[in-house]
Each structure stands twice: as C-alpha cells, then as structure tokens.
Scaffold this motif. Structure first.
Motif, mmCIF file in Angstrom:
data_model
loop_
_atom_site.group_PDB
_atom_site.id
_atom_site.type_symbol
_atom_site.label_atom_id
_atom_site.label_comp_id
_atom_site.label_asym_id
_atom_site.label_seq_id
_atom_site.Cartn_x
_atom_site.Cartn_y
_atom_site.Cartn_z
ATOM 1 N N HIS A 1 44.208 45.727 -1.859
ATOM 2 C CA HIS A 1 43.653 44.585 -2.591
ATOM 3 C C HIS A 1 43.712 44.848 -4.089
ATOM 4 O O HIS A 1 43.286 44.019 -4.882
ATOM 5 C CB HIS A 1 42.197 44.340 -2.167
ATOM 6 C CG HIS A 1 41.290 45.479 -2.498
ATOM 7 N ND1 HIS A 1 41.072 46.534 -1.642
ATOM 8 C CD2 HIS A 1 40.573 45.768 -3.616
ATOM 9 C CE1 HIS A 1 40.246 47.405 -2.208
ATOM 10 N NE2 HIS A 1 39.944 46.964 -3.410
ATOM 11 N N GLY B 1 46.328 41.222 -1.444
ATOM 12 C CA GLY B 1 45.469 40.053 -1.352
ATOM 13 C C GLY B 1 44.023 40.462 -1.189
ATOM 14 O O GLY B 1 43.708 41.635 -0.991
ATOM 15 N N LYS C 1 46.933 34.955 1.004
ATOM 16 C CA LYS C 1 45.615 34.332 0.897
ATOM 17 C C LYS C 1 45.375 33.537 2.174
ATOM 18 O O LYS C 1 46.227 32.734 2.568
ATOM 19 C CB LYS C 1 45.545 33.398 -0.321
ATOM 20 C CG LYS C 1 44.216 32.643 -0.451
ATOM 21 C CD LYS C 1 44.319 31.577 -1.525
ATOM 22 C CE LYS C 1 43.038 30.758 -1.609
ATOM 23 N NZ LYS C 1 43.177 29.614 -2.528
ATOM 24 N N GLY C 2 44.248 33.770 2.823
ATOM 25 C CA GLY C 2 43.904 33.007 4.023
ATOM 26 C C GLY C 2 44.947 33.073 5.118
ATOM 27 O O GLY C 2 45.163 32.087 5.828
ATOM 28 N N CYS D 1 42.521 38.331 3.952
ATOM 29 C CA CYS D 1 43.698 37.481 3.733
ATOM 30 C C CYS D 1 44.774 37.662 4.805
ATOM 31 O O CYS D 1 45.754 36.919 4.840
ATOM 32 C CB CYS D 1 44.299 37.739 2.353
ATOM 33 S SG CYS D 1 45.169 39.323 2.216
#
Length: 350
Positions: free
Chosen positions: A192, A36, A208-209, A40
């Motif tokens: 990543h 990610g 993600k997040g 993330c």
C-alpha cells in the motif's frame, strides 16, 4: 521462463466482489507491484496466483499452463509474507534450509544453497541464531533467504516491509531491488506504500475496490494518472486536487484563478504536483491564500493552504520562512495542470 497471464480473473464471496475482471500478462523476469489501499484486492490477487485462494472466474496461466486447479506446492512459486512466518524452534540455517528438505532436494546440495542464499541477504553471521534473537529486519531477511533457496519460477511478496521501522524499510527495500536484479526472477509484490511501488517496480498496477485503475511504469503513472484516485494515491506528497468550475478556459475556486486551460466549461477537478508549482511575489500567483501549515523537510519547506475543502501544498526553498496565517501567492502555470472529470474522476484531455 515464468510468464504469468491473468485472464479476466475474478474473486467473489457471495455478493461481495474481491477482485473483478483482472486481465494482465506479467512478462518473464518482470518486477510487478500491486498497489492500493487496504481492501482493494491486491493481496487476494496474489493469493489466487499462489493457489491459496480459489479463482471464482477466469484463468491463471504460468508458462502457458493453466494452474487454476494446481495445488500451491505444484505452482513453483515462493512467498514472502508480512509476518515472516519463521519456525521459532529452528535456527536461521534450518529455517532457510527447510524448503529444500520438504521438496526432497538432494541433501548434498543443501549447505551450498543455504549459504548462497544467506550471503545474498547478508545473514552469514546469524545462521546459528534463533528467530527470537533477531531484529525485525533480520527476520525479514531470513524469510527472503528461505524464498531464494527454493530457486522458484516466481516470487510473491506480500507487504514484506510493513512491519519494519522507516530506516529498515529503506535498507531492506534497497536489498530487494538489488536481489531482483541479481536473481532475475518474475516477482509480484503487494504494497500500500507508493514509495515502495515507485522505487521497486518495472510496472505498477493501481487497484481500488477490486478493480484495476491503471497499469504502467512508475513514470507513466506519476506523470499521467488515469484518474483522480490514481493522482491522489501516487506521489509524496500526493497530487493536489481542487474542485472548481471552468469558464472560457479559466478555472475558478476559492482563492484560485488559473487561466489558459483547454477544458470545457463546467465543474471539474484540477490537479498539480507540489514540486511543479512555486511561490510567487505578492498577489502574482494563481492561488492567494493564508498559510495553513508549514513543514520543514530539510531539503525544502512544504507550504500548505486551504482551497475549499482541499489542502493544497507547494514545495518552497528550504530557506523560506513565514508564519501560519500569512498570505502567500502560489504560481501554477496552466501547462502543469491535470484535469479530471468532476463526477467519475476520469482524466480529461489525454
């Protein structure tokens, strides 16, 4: 055996959520990649497994034992960091040997263990050197050997290749792939870089997040991304994504008309891979637009056009020649298209 279970694991700092509801079982000897963008939650997840970060909620189990309250040294994991973290005053031999001394392993076994680990990463001729005398790739191999010599239950690797140049990344990646096969130890690898994920992993977790977006084999994630974010993150180049509207099975956007879709009327995002499309004869394709840029890749030519705000690419033959501004026609069969909800990006149609 080293099966790892993360049961609804979360990490918060005040109101900030670093990782949310991470629920996954990592099989014994599996090579799992956490993938990610920066921020993330992938490194935070790894650090919780290692014991370097406290778990805010949920449980982490290694071999069926809850390790939430265990110190890092008691979890039988070995970490390889992005920064190498070598001792500059020690030579390569002593750097590799250091974990054995710290853990009180019988000194009579040290030499054989160190030389076995150094041979695995092809460092035998550098054992007398200090870290300052080594290249970046050699230093990373020392860090790998130092993890190997521990003979841990679990390897944790945090972006170990990101400080290396492109050529070294390829060769060191191959070495890690071979090592994982040879050692057969449960490995969690943070990156990543989707190429690292695709080439190394048995399974990939896309984040993600702080939230897991999809878990699957590299092939599953590439062929059937769960949402538009995963589609845009996996692949080199990433999947082309175009916003438009469907009416009576036809997708319409600027310069684009694709018929034969099984999709509800209304706005949606349509995606396709550059290698699945092709150049067609004049005005015979589904996209007809001026060339925005050309990239010669050696084995192919990447042709890009603008569709609204999106840059859309197709792989053409390496002999293809044209000029920026020339109009091209791109053939996109409806069966290669991926459809995503226009609002939340979720995959449509299974």
């Amino acid at each position: 055996m080293a099966e790892i279970q993360l049961r609804n694991v979360g990490k918060r700092w005040g109101s900030f959520v670093g990782v949310e509801n991470f629920d996954l079982t990592i099989a014994d000897k599996e090579f799992l990649v956490l993938l990610g963008p920066s921020g993330c939650g992938k490194t935070t997840t790894m650090r919780m497994i290692a014991g370097l970060e406290d778990v805010t909620e949920g449980e982490i189990l290694i071999d069926g034992t809850t390790v939430n309250d265990l110190e890092p040294k008691d979890r039988d994991v070995a970490m390889v960091f992005q920064s190498y973290a070598l001792y500059p005053n020690m030579n390569v031999y002593e750097n590799i040997r250091f974990p054995l001394k710290v853990r009180g392993i019988d000194p009579a076994t040290h030499d054989a263990k160190v030389r076995r680990a150094s041979a695995m990463v092809e460092l035998d001729e550098f054992l007398h050197r200090k870290p300052a005398e080594l290249s970046g790739g050699q230093r990373q191999r020392v860090a790998l050997a130092r993890a190997i010599v521990r003979e841990p239950n679990v390897f944790l690797m945090d972006e170990p290749l990101s400080n290396l140049d492109a050529k070294l990344r390829v060769s060191t990646r191959a070495q890690i792939k071979n090592l994982s096969h040879e050692l057969a130890v449960t490995t969690i690898y943070v990156t990543h870089d989707q190429i690292e994920a695709m080439t190394l992993a048995d399974r990939v977790v896309v984040m993600k997040g702080g939230v897991v977006q999809q878990v699957g084999s590299p092939t599953e994630i590439y062929d059937r991304p769960a949402n538009a974010f995963v589609a845009s993150f996996i692949g080199s180049p990433a999947m082309n994504l175009m916003k438009g509207t469907v009416s009576a099975g036809t997708f319409i956007a600027e310069h684009v008309e694709i018929t034969g879709l099984n999709a509800p009327d209304g706005p949606l995002t349509l995606g396709f891979r550059a290698e699945d499309a092709s150049l067609a004869g004049e005005a015979q394709g589904q996209i007809n637009a001026p060339i925005y840029t050309l990239e010669l890749l050696g084995d192919a030519t990447m042709v890009s056009v603008r569709v609204g705000e999106a840059l859309v690419s197709v792989k053409a033959d390496k002999t293809f020649r044209a000029a920026i501004g020339d109009t091209v026609s791109i053939r996109i069969p409806s069966e290669i298209c991926h459809l995503f909800n226009a609002e939340d990006g979720a995959r449509l149609g299974g």
